[in-house]
Design a protein around this motif. Structure first.
Motif, PDB file in Angstrom:
ATOM      1  N   ALA A  88       0.828  -1.207   0.000  1.00  0.00           N
ATOM      2  CA  ALA A  88       0.000   0.000   0.000  1.00  0.00           C
ATOM      3  C   ALA A  88       0.864   1.259   0.000  1.00  0.00           C
ATOM      4  CB  ALA A  88      -0.931  -0.007   1.212  1.00  0.00           C
ATOM      5  N   GLN A  89       1.988   1.239   0.728  1.00  0.00           N
ATOM      6  CA  GLN A  89       2.880   2.394   0.749  1.00  0.00           C
ATOM      7  C   GLN A  89       3.512   2.617  -0.628  1.00  0.00           C
ATOM      8  OE1 GLN A  89       3.288   4.656   3.201  1.00  0.00           O
ATOM      9  NE2 GLN A  89       1.634   3.503   4.214  1.00  0.00           N
ATOM     10  N   ALA A  90       3.881   1.525  -1.298  1.00  0.00           N
ATOM     11  CA  ALA A  90       4.439   1.652  -2.652  1.00  0.00           C
ATOM     12  C   ALA A  90       3.383   2.178  -3.616  1.00  0.00           C
ATOM     13  CB  ALA A  90       4.971   0.299  -3.121  1.00  0.00           C
ATOM     14  N   VAL A  91       2.151   1.730  -3.441  1.00  0.00           N
ATOM     15  CA  VAL A  91       1.055   2.219  -4.290  1.00  0.00           C
ATOM     16  C   VAL A  91       0.879   3.719  -4.104  1.00  0.00           C
ATOM     17  CG1 VAL A  91      -1.445   2.151  -4.621  1.00  0.00           C
ATOM     18  CG2 VAL A  91      -0.156   0.011  -4.443  1.00  0.00           C
ATOM     19  N   LYS A  92       0.990   4.203  -2.885  1.00  0.00           N
ATOM     20  CA  LYS A  92       0.853   5.642  -2.632  1.00  0.00           C
ATOM     21  C   LYS A  92       1.931   6.429  -3.370  1.00  0.00           C
ATOM     22  CE  LYS A  92      -1.445   5.395   1.890  1.00  0.00           C
ATOM     23  NZ  LYS A  92      -1.370   5.736   3.337  1.00  0.00           N
ATOM     24  N   ARG A  93       3.159   5.911  -3.372  1.00  0.00           N
ATOM     25  CA  ARG A  93       4.232   6.596  -4.095  1.00  0.00           C
ATOM     26  C   ARG A  93       3.950   6.604  -5.598  1.00  0.00           C
ATOM     27  NH1 ARG A  93       7.135   3.489  -0.342  1.00  0.00           N
ATOM     28  NH2 ARG A  93       7.857   2.003  -1.933  1.00  0.00           N
ATOM     29  N   TRP A  94       3.445   5.493  -6.092  1.00  0.00           N
ATOM     30  CA  TRP A  94       3.072   5.403  -7.508  1.00  0.00           C
ATOM     31  C   TRP A  94       1.945   6.382  -7.831  1.00  0.00           C
ATOM     32  CZ3 TRP A  94      -1.516   2.437  -9.212  1.00  0.00           C
ATOM     33  CH2 TRP A  94      -1.631   2.360 -10.596  1.00  0.00           C
ATOM     34  N   GLN A  95       0.945   6.449  -6.969  1.00  0.00           N
ATOM     35  CA  GLN A  95      -0.170   7.372  -7.182  1.00  0.00           C
ATOM     36  C   GLN A  95       0.293   8.829  -7.133  1.00  0.00           C
ATOM     37  OE1 GLN A  95      -2.667   5.852  -4.004  1.00  0.00           O
ATOM     38  NE2 GLN A  95      -4.021   4.782  -5.464  1.00  0.00           N
ATOM     39  N   ARG A  96       1.224   9.107  -6.242  1.00  0.00           N
ATOM     40  CA  ARG A  96       1.776  10.465  -6.171  1.00  0.00           C
ATOM     41  C   ARG A  96       2.444  10.833  -7.491  1.00  0.00           C
ATOM     42  NH1 ARG A  96       6.846  10.336  -2.789  1.00  0.00           N
ATOM     43  NH2 ARG A  96       7.506   9.440  -4.774  1.00  0.00           N
ATOM     44  N   ASP A  97       3.235   9.917  -8.067  1.00  0.00           N
ATOM     45  CA  ASP A  97       3.930  10.190  -9.317  1.00  0.00           C
ATOM     46  C   ASP A  97       2.963  10.355 -10.489  1.00  0.00           C
ATOM     47  OD1 ASP A  97       6.265  10.048  -7.906  1.00  0.00           O
ATOM     48  OD2 ASP A  97       6.708   7.964  -8.496  1.00  0.00           O
ATOM     49  N   LEU A  98       1.795   9.701 -10.407  1.00  0.00           N
ATOM     50  CA  LEU A  98       0.784   9.830 -11.460  1.00  0.00           C
ATOM     51  C   LEU A  98      -0.077  11.070 -11.292  1.00  0.00           C
ATOM     52  CD1 LEU A  98      -0.575   6.160 -11.816  1.00  0.00           C
ATOM     53  CD2 LEU A  98       0.816   7.414 -13.468  1.00  0.00           C
ATOM     54  N   GLY A  99       0.037  11.700 -10.113  1.00  0.00           N
ATOM     55  CA  GLY A  99      -0.813  12.851  -9.845  1.00  0.00           C
ATOM     56  C   GLY A  99      -2.186  12.473  -9.348  1.00  0.00           C
ATOM     57  N   ARG A 100      -2.323  11.240  -8.861  1.00  0.00           N
ATOM     58  CA  ARG A 100      -3.606  10.780  -8.337  1.00  0.00           C
ATOM     59  C   ARG A 100      -3.644  10.953  -6.814  1.00  0.00           C
ATOM     60  NH1 ARG A 100      -6.399   7.285 -12.191  1.00  0.00           N
ATOM     61  NH2 ARG A 100      -7.917   7.120 -10.516  1.00  0.00           N
ATOM     62  N   GLU A 101      -4.832  10.835  -6.267  1.00  0.00           N
ATOM     63  CA  GLU A 101      -4.984  10.868  -4.820  1.00  0.00           C
ATOM     64  C   GLU A 101      -4.269   9.662  -4.215  1.00  0.00           C
ATOM     65  OE1 GLU A 101      -8.520  10.855  -1.398  1.00  0.00           O
ATOM     66  OE2 GLU A 101      -9.020  10.754  -3.544  1.00  0.00           O
ATOM     67  N   GLN A 102      -3.493   9.886  -3.166  1.00  0.00           N
ATOM     68  CA  GLN A 102      -2.669   8.838  -2.569  1.00  0.00           C
ATOM     69  C   GLN A 102      -3.470   8.048  -1.535  1.00  0.00           C
ATOM     70  OE1 GLN A 102       1.265  10.398  -1.408  1.00  0.00           O
ATOM     71  NE2 GLN A 102       0.803  12.174  -2.700  1.00  0.00           N
ATOM     72  N   THR A 103      -4.221   7.057  -2.029  1.00  0.00           N
ATOM     73  CA  THR A 103      -5.089   6.257  -1.167  1.00  0.00           C
ATOM     74  C   THR A 103      -4.447   4.939  -0.752  1.00  0.00           C
ATOM     75  OG1 THR A 103      -6.129   5.160  -3.054  1.00  0.00           O
ATOM     76  CG2 THR A 103      -7.105   7.248  -2.309  1.00  0.00           C
ATOM     77  N   GLY A 104      -3.440   4.471  -1.519  1.00  0.00           N
ATOM     78  CA  GLY A 104      -2.871   3.152  -1.257  1.00  0.00           C
ATOM     79  C   GLY A 104      -3.750   2.024  -1.754  1.00  0.00           C
ATOM     80  N   ARG A 105      -4.812   2.354  -2.440  1.00  0.00           N
ATOM     81  CA  ARG A 105      -5.767   1.374  -2.964  1.00  0.00           C
ATOM     82  C   ARG A 105      -5.876   1.570  -4.476  1.00  0.00           C
ATOM     83  NH1 ARG A 105     -10.259  -1.609  -1.293  1.00  0.00           N
ATOM     84  NH2 ARG A 105     -12.023  -1.645  -2.745  1.00  0.00           N
ATOM     85  N   VAL A 106      -5.921   0.471  -5.220  1.00  0.00           N
ATOM     86  CA  VAL A 106      -6.003   0.523  -6.680  1.00  0.00           C
ATOM     87  C   VAL A 106      -7.414   0.125  -7.104  1.00  0.00           C
ATOM     88  CG1 VAL A 106      -4.967  -0.222  -8.852  1.00  0.00           C
ATOM     89  CG2 VAL A 106      -3.601  -0.217  -6.761  1.00  0.00           C
TER      90      VAL A 106
END
Length: 415
Positions: free
Chosen positions: A204-222
């Motif tokens: 989930a923490q890695a997903v948040k970093r990925w979402q941050r780089d995409l400019g998406r809301e950092q939820t940790g959920r896909v």
């Protein structure tokens, strides 16, 4: 020895089947026979000198390879286009331009101005991925002797919960789709989690970093509509909707990124066409390029529609129209196909081959009064008729066997 292969695509294009080619060869024999008088073997050598060589033509007997091909008309392109569905809910605000190649981690489109990216894998994104909220465990309330001891215990419990437990408990999610997603995340350079089939807090923490780089809301959920899976990099073939269209729904079609050859063959003559079969692709300028059959018939993604249409046409016209089987051929030398553009080509497959045999033009055959065929062998100022056995026909030539025949001998071509 040179190979008799009948090169050339232009006006001499031969269509479809070996059977048609063999018939053409047989027809040539008939024409050659009809063009001359019936000849007897006699003593084997003419009594009078042959006519002035300027009046008739001769050709040498040659030794070499005869090759019979199955020839199909083909077209250079990117293969069948496959529809892509987007499961996001909202409005399409951008789609990658047609002809664009999209790779792992890159956006295919945007919905409500949020990117929908491409990942590689065979499983579709059939559910959202994330930590699952744990169900609270039922606990018995402590019995207190008096109000003071009761308040003291609650304070202790509260302090313990604050120090040692998260505010909201959660559990990992498991499955092959989790492992597929984590492989992609790892391939994009994100770390700090174990690539396995379990979605943990580290994932989930890695997903948040990925979402941050995409400019998406950092939820940790896909969410299900955040990712679309494909077998690899893909090329945008056509848009299926306009900007402003609502989704979920089909939004575009795509193809592979490599140029391929598409052709069709009649079902009765397509037994040779199996995945992995070696063929030669002859470009419009006559350049031969090695190719391999990639998909045939129902194996092609969009070919089922065309094949079913052909079947319907064949069964409904009363004339027995043959079913056309689609064939896709891959070519290793992509540069050659890029230079060819989207033009027409030939797909050739060796149907029969005879190596190092004697052959002459079909027009050199004579019909013998005794039956069968012969050749008029020219030897200086005289000639003789030699009986021959005709073998394989290919590209206007015929394999011959006969007593005393050898490469280099000249034979007369009847006028």
């Amino acid at each position: 020895m040179s190979t008799v292969d009948g090169s050339g695509v232009g006006g001499r294009r031969r269509r479809r089947r070996v059977r048609a080619w063999a018939m053409a060869g047989a027809g040539t024999v008939v024409l050659a026979v009809a063009a001359v008088a019936t000849v007897g073997l006699g003593t084997g050598r003419s009594e009078e000198p042959v006519a002035d060589p300027r009046v008739f033509a001769t050709t040498p007997i040659t030794r070499g390879d005869l090759v019979e091909y199955t020839v199909l008309d083909g077209t250079v392109g990117f293969g069948d286009a496959v529809p892509m569905r987007c499961e996001s809910t909202g409005v399409v605000t951008w789609i990658a331009p047609t002809g664009t190649v999209v790779r792992r981690g890159e956006p295919l489109l945007r919905v409500d101005d949020q990117p929908v990216v491409l990942f590689y894998g065979s499983l579709p994104m059939f559910r959202a991925l994330g930590l699952v909220a744990a169900e609270p465990e039922a606990t018995a309330e402590p019995e207190a002797d008096d109000a003071e001891s009761s308040d003291s215990d609650k304070s202790s419990d509260s302090d313990t919960a604050t120090a040692d437990e998260p505010a909201a408990a959660s559990e990992p999610m498991s499955g092959n789709d989790v492992k597929q997603f984590e492989k992609n995340l790892h391939s994009l350079g994100y770390r700090g989690f174990t690539v396995d089939d379990t979605f943990t807090a580290s994932t989930a923490q890695a997903v948040k970093r990925w979402q941050r780089d995409l400019g998406r809301e950092q939820t940790g959920r896909v969410e299900q509509g955040d990712v679309v899976y494909g077998s690899g990099a893909l090329r945008i073939a056509q848009h299926s909707v306009r900007i402003g269209a609502p989704v979920p729904g089909d939004v575009l079609t795509w193809t592979g990124t490599k140029r391929v050859i598409t052709a069709t063959a009649e079902q009765a003559d397509a037994a040779w066409a199996t995945a992995g079969a070696k063929v030669t692709v002859v470009l419009a300028d006559g350049t031969p390029v090695a190719g391999t059959v990639d998909r045939v018939g129902a194996d092609a993604t969009v070919a089922d529609t065309g094949s079913d249409t052909a079947k319907a046409a064949g069964s409904g016209d009363g004339g027995g129209t043959a079913t056309q089987v689609p064939i896709t051929v891959s070519v290793g030398k992509q540069d050659a196909l890029e230079d060819a553009g989207d033009g027409a080509v030939e797909v050739r497959r060796v149907a029969k081959e005879r190596r190092k045999v004697l052959s002459v033009p079909v027009s050199a055959l004579l019909a013998l009064a005794e039956g069968g065929y012969g050749l008029e062998v020219v030897d200086g100022a005289s000639s003789r008729i030699v009986a021959v056995t005709a073998g394989m026909f290919a590209d206007g030539r015929v394999e011959i066997t006969g007593t005393g025949l050898d490469a280099g001998m000249n034979v007369r071509i009847p006028q």
